[in-house]
Write a protein that holds these residues in place. Structure first.
Motif, PDB file in Angstrom:
ATOM      1  N   LEU A 137       4.059 -11.948   4.448  1.00  0.00           N
ATOM      2  CA  LEU A 137       4.099 -10.594   4.999  1.00  0.00           C
ATOM      3  C   LEU A 137       3.475  -9.590   4.031  1.00  0.00           C
ATOM      4  N   THR A 138       3.752  -9.767   2.752  1.00  0.00           N
ATOM      5  CA  THR A 138       3.193  -8.872   1.736  1.00  0.00           C
ATOM      6  C   THR A 138       1.682  -9.011   1.647  1.00  0.00           C
ATOM      7  N   LEU A 139       1.187 -10.239   1.717  1.00  0.00           N
ATOM      8  CA  LEU A 139      -0.258 -10.458   1.699  1.00  0.00           C
ATOM      9  C   LEU A 139      -0.942  -9.776   2.875  1.00  0.00           C
ATOM     10  N   VAL A 140      -0.367  -9.925   4.053  1.00  0.00           N
ATOM     11  CA  VAL A 140      -0.928  -9.302   5.257  1.00  0.00           C
ATOM     12  C   VAL A 140      -0.977  -7.784   5.092  1.00  0.00           C
ATOM     13  N   SER A 141       0.091  -7.206   4.577  1.00  0.00           N
ATOM     14  CA  SER A 141       0.147  -5.754   4.410  1.00  0.00           C
ATOM     15  C   SER A 141      -0.898  -5.249   3.418  1.00  0.00           C
ATOM     16  N   ILE A 142      -1.118  -5.992   2.340  1.00  0.00           N
ATOM     17  CA  ILE A 142      -2.104  -5.573   1.342  1.00  0.00           C
ATOM     18  C   ILE A 142      -3.516  -5.622   1.925  1.00  0.00           C
ATOM     19  N   VAL A 143      -3.802  -6.651   2.697  1.00  0.00           N
ATOM     20  CA  VAL A 143      -5.113  -6.768   3.352  1.00  0.00           C
ATOM     21  C   VAL A 143      -5.342  -5.569   4.269  1.00  0.00           C
ATOM     22  N   PHE A 144      -4.340  -5.225   5.072  1.00  0.00           N
ATOM     23  CA  PHE A 144      -4.504  -4.110   6.006  1.00  0.00           C
ATOM     24  C   PHE A 144      -4.506  -2.758   5.296  1.00  0.00           C
ATOM     25  N   PHE A 145      -3.953  -2.689   4.095  1.00  0.00           N
ATOM     26  CA  PHE A 145      -4.048  -1.450   3.327  1.00  0.00           C
ATOM     27  C   PHE A 145      -5.508  -1.139   3.021  1.00  0.00           C
ATOM     28  N   PHE A 146      -6.221  -2.140   2.538  1.00  0.00           N
ATOM     29  CA  PHE A 146      -7.632  -1.928   2.211  1.00  0.00           C
ATOM     30  C   PHE A 146      -8.463  -1.673   3.467  1.00  0.00           C
ATOM     31  N   ILE A 147      -8.098  -2.292   4.568  1.00  0.00           N
ATOM     32  CA  ILE A 147      -8.798  -2.020   5.832  1.00  0.00           C
ATOM     33  C   ILE A 147      -8.553  -0.571   6.262  1.00  0.00           C
ATOM     34  N   SER A 148      -7.308  -0.103   6.111  1.00  0.00           N
ATOM     35  CA  SER A 148      -6.964   1.273   6.491  1.00  0.00           C
ATOM     36  C   SER A 148      -7.724   2.285   5.647  1.00  0.00           C
ATOM     37  N   VAL A 149      -7.757   2.056   4.341  1.00  0.00           N
ATOM     38  CA  VAL A 149      -8.466   2.971   3.439  1.00  0.00           C
ATOM     39  C   VAL A 149      -9.955   2.982   3.748  1.00  0.00           C
ATOM     40  N   ALA A 150     -10.523   1.809   3.993  1.00  0.00           N
ATOM     41  CA  ALA A 150     -11.956   1.717   4.306  1.00  0.00           C
ATOM     42  C   ALA A 150     -12.280   2.402   5.630  1.00  0.00           C
ATOM     43  N   SER A 151     -11.350   2.352   6.586  1.00  0.00           N
ATOM     44  CA  SER A 151     -11.615   2.916   7.917  1.00  0.00           C
ATOM     45  C   SER A 151     -11.708   4.436   7.901  1.00  0.00           C
ATOM     46  N   VAL A 152     -11.052   5.083   6.917  1.00  0.00           N
ATOM     47  CA  VAL A 152     -11.100   6.546   6.844  1.00  0.00           C
ATOM     48  C   VAL A 152     -11.975   7.030   5.691  1.00  0.00           C
ATOM     49  N   GLY A 153     -12.476   6.112   4.896  1.00  0.00           N
ATOM     50  CA  GLY A 153     -13.414   6.469   3.837  1.00  0.00           C
ATOM     51  C   GLY A 153     -12.806   7.204   2.664  1.00  0.00           C
ATOM     52  N   GLY A 154     -11.547   6.938   2.357  1.00  0.00           N
ATOM     53  CA  GLY A 154     -10.926   7.594   1.219  1.00  0.00           C
ATOM     54  C   GLY A 154      -9.451   7.267   1.133  1.00  0.00           C
ATOM     55  N   ILE A 155      -8.805   7.804   0.083  1.00  0.00           N
ATOM     56  CA  ILE A 155      -7.373   7.584  -0.131  1.00  0.00           C
ATOM     57  C   ILE A 155      -6.610   8.813   0.358  1.00  0.00           C
ATOM     58  N   PRO A 156      -5.749   8.653   1.363  1.00  0.00           N
ATOM     59  CA  PRO A 156      -5.038   9.796   1.955  1.00  0.00           C
ATOM     60  C   PRO A 156      -4.245  10.645   0.968  1.00  0.00           C
ATOM     61  N   LEU A 157      -3.693  10.042  -0.088  1.00  0.00           N
ATOM     62  CA  LEU A 157      -2.932  10.824  -1.046  1.00  0.00           C
ATOM     63  C   LEU A 157      -3.816  11.845  -1.754  1.00  0.00           C
ATOM     64  N   LEU A 158      -5.047  11.455  -2.039  1.00  0.00           N
ATOM     65  CA  LEU A 158      -5.980  12.347  -2.727  1.00  0.00           C
ATOM     66  C   LEU A 158      -6.660  13.312  -1.764  1.00  0.00           C
ATOM     67  N   LYS A 159      -6.786  12.892  -0.494  1.00  0.00           N
ATOM     68  CA  LYS A 159      -7.392  13.748   0.535  1.00  0.00           C
ATOM     69  C   LYS A 159      -6.444  13.782   1.734  1.00  0.00           C
ATOM     70  N   PRO A 160      -5.415  14.646   1.695  1.00  0.00           N
ATOM     71  CA  PRO A 160      -4.375  14.648   2.736  1.00  0.00           C
ATOM     72  C   PRO A 160      -4.907  14.795   4.155  1.00  0.00           C
ATOM     73  N   SER A 161      -6.026  15.488   4.326  1.00  0.00           N
ATOM     74  CA  SER A 161      -6.534  15.732   5.677  1.00  0.00           C
ATOM     75  C   SER A 161      -6.942  14.448   6.387  1.00  0.00           C
ATOM     76  N   ILE A 162      -7.355  13.413   5.638  1.00  0.00           N
ATOM     77  CA  ILE A 162      -7.817  12.186   6.289  1.00  0.00           C
ATOM     78  C   ILE A 162      -6.660  11.282   6.700  1.00  0.00           C
ATOM     79  N   ARG A 163      -5.423  11.653   6.313  1.00  0.00           N
ATOM     80  CA  ARG A 163      -4.283  10.832   6.713  1.00  0.00           C
ATOM     81  C   ARG A 163      -4.146  10.795   8.223  1.00  0.00           C
ATOM     82  N   TYR A 164      -4.546  11.895   8.874  1.00  0.00           N
ATOM     83  CA  TYR A 164      -4.420  11.955  10.326  1.00  0.00           C
ATOM     84  C   TYR A 164      -5.514  11.152  11.029  1.00  0.00           C
TER      85      TYR A 164
END
Length: 426
Positions: A137-164
């Motif tokens: 389960l942890t492996l799956v979550s880590i893989v999808f973390f990188f997919i999520s970050v790549a899909s919005v082109g940045g890290i939401p914590l550093l750019k709050p507007s892209i979290r949405y």
């Protein structure tokens, strides 16, 4: 059912073993083992406060024995209501009274009539199976973390507007890191109970798991999952005698501080508040808005509800609107926003005041049975699963128990508890 379980765990164990034998993970675990040994034998560890630190807390029997009793849900709910700036309506006050009464009956009275035996016949799980499931389960979550970050082109914590811009189809699997680390922590607790590892080693591994959770969840800018990770690790550690009472208190303060801090700085980044605003205001205004929503939902739901289960069913993937979007439509006719309805919001809209009493009674009963099994058996797995459902019940005070993955956690827990109830009755 046992055949299906055996087949699934066999496959998952093979996957876990293959990853553990790979060069990457062999290197990672070698490094972690070295760091763990340095931690355990470190001189600086002696500077860390002892078990007797803040010893006056240990004299409080309520804190020591019932800190994470199911009634903690009602305590948090009451504190949440007090945090709001405005008061509740008379109708909502009656609904809340029914909710509190139902939950109390479910968790404190009904469990007395069940599990009167020594529970030797309850379902037991192999530690290797539990660890492997958590690891995958942890492996799956880590893989999808990188997919999520790549899909919005940045890290939401550093750019709050892209979290949405984050897509739920990518972010939902990321949250699997929470039950994943919960199961891994439970497996480490079993190692500690069997004296395969020392308490210091168990504590290091718990801290490392929490660090992993924080690293990935914090970068996505989500507060609630981050708090869930804190709570689960603390509850497992507390009931497994790995974490001291004073550490729980300090950890709770850190968790609350994290919620306030992340919310404050995210609001600054989104220009919804100014730097002169009280940091607590973000928490107060959020509680006040959610309470206002609950007042409206209570008025709409009445005594018998209007959606009759459709709101809860909308959590199923593929539904036109999610539960929180349905709430937005009900109170404002806006489907493009998600609104948290509190723990009883869904209940009152679906089935009214009657439904609130019954559903809260059922929720209390599930938690009460889980607490009783955990106390009687001290089993590592039942400590873990109780920690998981109690955590999401506490967090659900604001958000509601409406996410499909959280509903699945409860479904699994209920299924296991039912089997244990049937076996103990025979």
């Amino acid at each position: 059912m046992s055949i299906i379980y055996s087949t699934l765990t066999s496959i998952i164990n093979k996957i876990s073993d293959e990853f553990h034998r790979s060069f990457l993970f062999t290197t990672i675990f070698t490094i972690l083992e070295f760091i763990e040994n340095q931690w355990v034998n470190s001189f600086f560890k002696k500077l860390y406060p002892s078990e007797d630190f803040l010893s006056f807390l240990n004299k409080n029997k309520i804190l020591k024995n019932y800190l994470f009793h199911p009634l903690a849900v009602l305590v948090v709910f009451a504190m949440f209501l007090l945090l709001a700036l405005n008061s509740v309506s008379n109708s909502l006050a009656a609904t809340l009274a029914l909710a509190f009464a139902g939950f109390f009956i479910g968790c404190c009275i009904l469990p007395r009539f069940f599990l009167k035996n020594d529970l030797k016949s309850i379902v037991r799980f192999e530690k290797k199976d539990i660890y492997s499931i958590g690891f995958c389960l942890t492996l799956v979550s880590i893989v999808f973390f990188f997919i999520s970050v790549a899909s919005v082109g940045g890290i939401p914590l550093l750019k709050p507007s892209i979290r949405y811009l984050l897509k739920p189809i990518f972010t939902m699997p990321v949250f699997l890191i929470i039950p994943g680390t919960c199961l891994i922590a439970s497996a480490y607790l079993k190692d500690f109970q069997d004296e395969n590892i020392t308490r210091s080693q168990a504590r290091f591994r718990f801290i490392f798991l929490l660090a992993i959770d924080c690293a990935f969840l914090l970068l996505l800018g989500y507060r609630t999952p981050l708090l869930a990770a804190f709570l689960i690790i603390i509850i497992i550690g507390f009931y497994g005698n790995i974490v001291s009472l004073w550490e729980v208190v300090v950890g709770a303060l850190i968790g609350i501080g994290a919620i306030i801090g992340i919310g404050y700085f995210r609001s600054l980044g989104e220009l919804t508040i100014t730097s002169s605003t009280n940091p607590f205001y973000t928490l107060q205004s959020r509680a006040d808005f959610t309470l206002h929503v609950l007042n409206l939902l209570d008025f709409i739901g009445g005594n018998f509800g209007i959606t009759h289960g459709h709101l809860l069913a909308s959590a199923i993937p593929g539904s036109e609107l999610g539960p929180r979007m349905m709430v937005g439509k009900l109170i404002a006719w806006r489907t493009e926003v998600t609104i948290t309805p509190t723990l009883i919001g869904q209940m009152v809209v679906d089935f009214g005041k009657i439904g609130v009493f019954i559903e809260m009674c059922l929720l209390g009963f599930v938690l009460g049975i889980g607490f009783k099994i955990m106390q009687k058996t001290k089993d590592y797995f039942y400590i873990g699963i109780y920690s998981l459902i109690l955590t999401y019940s506490i967090l659900g005070v604001e958000t509601g128990i409406l996410d499909i993955q959280v509903l699945l956690y409860f479904a699994v827990a209920i299924f296991i508890y039912l089997i244990s109830l049937v076996k103990s009755a025979n």
